[in-house]
Every structure is written in structure tokens, then in C-alpha cells.
Design a protein around this motif. Structure first.
Motif, PDB file in Angstrom:
ATOM      1  N   SER A 265       0.815  -1.214   0.000  1.00 27.93           N
ATOM      2  CA  SER A 265       0.000   0.000   0.000  1.00 27.93           C
ATOM      3  C   SER A 265       0.852   1.268   0.000  1.00 27.93           C
ATOM      4  CB  SER A 265      -0.921   0.008   1.230  1.00 27.93           C
ATOM      5  OG  SER A 265      -1.808  -1.086   1.205  1.00 27.93           O
TER       6      SER A 265
ATOM      7  N   ALA B  81      -5.057   5.231   2.857  1.00 29.37           N
ATOM      8  CA  ALA B  81      -4.557   4.354   3.922  1.00 29.37           C
ATOM      9  C   ALA B  81      -5.669   4.037   4.911  1.00 29.37           C
ATOM     10  CB  ALA B  81      -3.398   5.041   4.642  1.00 29.37           C
ATOM     11  N   VAL B  82      -5.791   2.767   5.277  1.00 32.11           N
ATOM     12  CA  VAL B  82      -6.784   2.337   6.253  1.00 32.11           C
ATOM     13  C   VAL B  82      -6.078   1.549   7.352  1.00 32.11           C
ATOM     14  CG1 VAL B  82      -8.740   2.305   4.671  1.00 32.11           C
ATOM     15  CG2 VAL B  82      -7.276   0.283   4.851  1.00 32.11           C
ATOM     16  N   GLU B  83      -6.795   1.304   8.436  1.00 33.44           N
ATOM     17  CA  GLU B  83      -6.218   0.607   9.579  1.00 33.44           C
ATOM     18  C   GLU B  83      -7.122  -0.543  10.007  1.00 33.44           C
ATOM     19  OE1 GLU B  83      -5.769   3.567  12.576  1.00 33.44           O
ATOM     20  OE2 GLU B  83      -4.063   4.566  11.598  1.00 33.44           O
ATOM     21  N   GLY B  84      -6.543  -1.436  10.812  1.00 37.03           N
ATOM     22  CA  GLY B  84      -7.311  -2.529  11.392  1.00 37.03           C
ATOM     23  C   GLY B  84      -7.905  -3.442  10.342  1.00 37.03           C
ATOM     24  N   ASN B  85      -9.227  -3.700  10.442  1.00 37.29           N
ATOM     25  CA  ASN B  85      -9.892  -4.583   9.485  1.00 37.29           C
ATOM     26  C   ASN B  85     -10.609  -3.807   8.379  1.00 37.29           C
ATOM     27  OD1 ASN B  85     -11.976  -3.489  10.971  1.00 37.29           O
ATOM     28  ND2 ASN B  85     -13.137  -5.398  11.139  1.00 37.29           N
ATOM     29  N   SER B  86     -10.276  -2.531   8.226  1.00 38.60           N
ATOM     30  CA  SER B  86     -10.894  -1.711   7.188  1.00 38.60           C
ATOM     31  C   SER B  86     -10.305  -2.050   5.819  1.00 38.60           C
ATOM     32  CB  SER B  86     -10.672  -0.222   7.472  1.00 38.60           C
ATOM     33  OG  SER B  86     -11.240   0.150   8.713  1.00 38.60           O
TER      34      SER B  86
ATOM     35  N   ALA C  30     -14.706   1.546   8.427  1.00 38.10           N
ATOM     36  CA  ALA C  30     -13.794   2.618   8.835  1.00 38.10           C
ATOM     37  C   ALA C  30     -14.603   3.834   9.281  1.00 38.10           C
ATOM     38  CB  ALA C  30     -12.869   3.012   7.688  1.00 38.10           C
TER      39      ALA C  30
ATOM     40  N   THR D 259      -6.003  -3.061   1.555  1.00 37.15           N
ATOM     41  CA  THR D 259      -6.011  -3.334   2.989  1.00 37.15           C
ATOM     42  C   THR D 259      -4.946  -2.449   3.625  1.00 37.15           C
ATOM     43  OG1 THR D 259      -4.319  -5.072   2.946  1.00 37.15           O
ATOM     44  CG2 THR D 259      -6.597  -5.736   2.440  1.00 37.15           C
ATOM     45  N   PRO D 260      -4.773  -2.485   4.937  1.00 33.97           N
ATOM     46  CA  PRO D 260      -3.706  -1.681   5.530  1.00 33.97           C
ATOM     47  C   PRO D 260      -2.319  -1.979   4.972  1.00 33.97           C
ATOM     48  CG  PRO D 260      -5.240  -2.369   7.233  1.00 33.97           C
ATOM     49  CD  PRO D 260      -5.655  -3.077   5.982  1.00 33.97           C
TER      50      PRO D 260
END
Length: 210
Positions: free
Chosen positions: A3, A13-18, A41, A99-100
Motif C-alpha cells: 500500500s 490508507a486504512v487501519e485494522g480490518n478496514s 472505517a 487493505t492496511p
């Protein structure tokens, strides 16, 4: 691909299960405006993060549901090496999921040569690609086994299933021939042609003779 290897991946950019899912990316000439879904998210924190990027003019929520939001992104795609490589080689992004850590894309190119040039451009830009499948819909005999004919498919799958490619070998070509009801030489030729077809249609090696 990672990413962090390309501008759009860093922006979205996303975090966790986003996850991020491109709904469409149009056009790949002039201004490139992506529509994308953000799953699981926080909308406010995501928009804040997106709008901090210098190439972004704005992100707007188009449709909002409980677990996902559809956004449009106003940004300068000229600073994205991945988009530039796709555009330079006549490509079209059909699908993308982020994904992250990674992004997976489905991209259409006009030829194997264009795909190979795209891979070279990405390598020079420091973008590491992992090609998982190459499909050529212009060849009528590609489906459903990537250019492998039914007899070749039967021989190849039997060879794998009975351990012909194992070390040590689990069977011989004579045993395969007896099972298929053909000659030893015919088995060898079918396996050779099957492997050549798979390489031709699943790796960017040009139009290798089958």
C-alpha cells in the motif's frame, strides 16, 4: 503490491480490518477521479487523513451505509507512478481492493508487450508487483484452462495427481500413457504443450509458440 508503494495507496490508507474497494477509476487520461468504497472505517477520521495529502483537493461522501461509505476523490493523479505506468501502456484499471498492508488490482492491457512494459515501468519506479494471473480473452481457446486443450488438461492434472512431478517421481510416462490409453510419446508431447500454453497465457513472456 504494498500500500505504501504508490501515491493512491498512501492516500487511501486504512487501519485494522478496514478495506478500500475501487468502484471505478475514470478516466485514465486527463483528470483521474476514483470512486471508492471504504468498509468498516470511521468516515470522519478517514477523510481527515485523506485531505492531509498534498495531492488531494477533497474527498466527498456520495453514499453512506452503516458499514461502508462511497467516496469520490479529487486529486492530482499525475504524481502517482502506478497510474502513470498504467496510462503510458494503454491500460485500464478494472478493479482494486486495498487493505492496511497491500493492494490487489485487476488491470487490462492491449497486449502482452504492454503488460511487460508496465511491469518494467513499475520496477523502475520502485513498485514491487506480484502477478497472480494473466488472462487473454482475445484467444478463443484460452477458456477455461488458459490455452490448455481438454486432452492436455486431462494429462497434466493426472500427472500432478499421481506424482509425476514429485521428487522422486510417483509415476512414469508409461503409467500415465496406460491410464490415458495413448502412447508414451503422446503423453510427453501433451505435457510439453500444456506447460507451454500455461506459460504463454499466465506469464508476460510474449506470444510464445504453443
Amino acid at each position: 503490491m504494498s500500500s505504501g508503494d504508490f501515491e493512491l495507496g498512501r492516500i487511501l490508507a486504512v487501519e485494522g480490518n478496514s478495506t478500500v474497494e475501487l468502484e471505478t477509476l475514470v478516466p485514465l487520461g486527463g483528470t483521474t477521479v476514483p470512486l471508492f468504497w471504504i468498509h468498516n472505517a470511521s468516515r470522519d477520521s478517514f477523510v481527515d487523513g485523506v485531505q492531509r495529502h498534498p495531492t488531494v483537493d477533497g474527498a466527498t461522501a456520495v453514499d453512506v451505509f452503516e458499514d461502508r461509505t462511497l467516496f469520490t476523490l479529487d486529486w492530482d493523479a499525475n504524481r502517482d507512478d502506478l497510474i502513470g505506468a498504467v496510462r503510458a501502456n494503454g491500460g485500464q484499471i478494472l478493479d482494486g481492493v486495498g487493505t492496511p498492508a497491500t493492494w490487489t488490482f485487476e488491470v487490462r492491457f492491449p497486449s502482452h508487450e504492454a503488460l511487460s512494459a508496465f511491469s518494467t515501468d513499475c520496477e523502475e519506479a520502485g513498485i514491487e508487483l506480484a502477478v497472480t494471473r494473466v488472462y487473454n480473452p482475445s484467444e478463443p481457446d484460452v477458456q477455461p484452462w488458459y490455452g490448455v486443450t481438454e486432452p492436455q488438461f486431462e494429462a497434466l492434472t493426472l500427472a500432478v495427481r499421481t506424482g509425476y512431478y514429485d521428487i522422486p517421481r510417483g509415476c512414469t510416462t508409461k503409467e500415465l500413457a496406460d491410464e490415458l490409453g495413448i502412447s508414451d510419446q503422446a503423453v510427453t508431447e501433451r505435457l510439453r504443450r500444456a506447460i507451454a500454453a500455461l506459460v504463454t497465457y499466465t506469464l508476460p513472456v510474449g506470444d510464445a509458440e504453443r
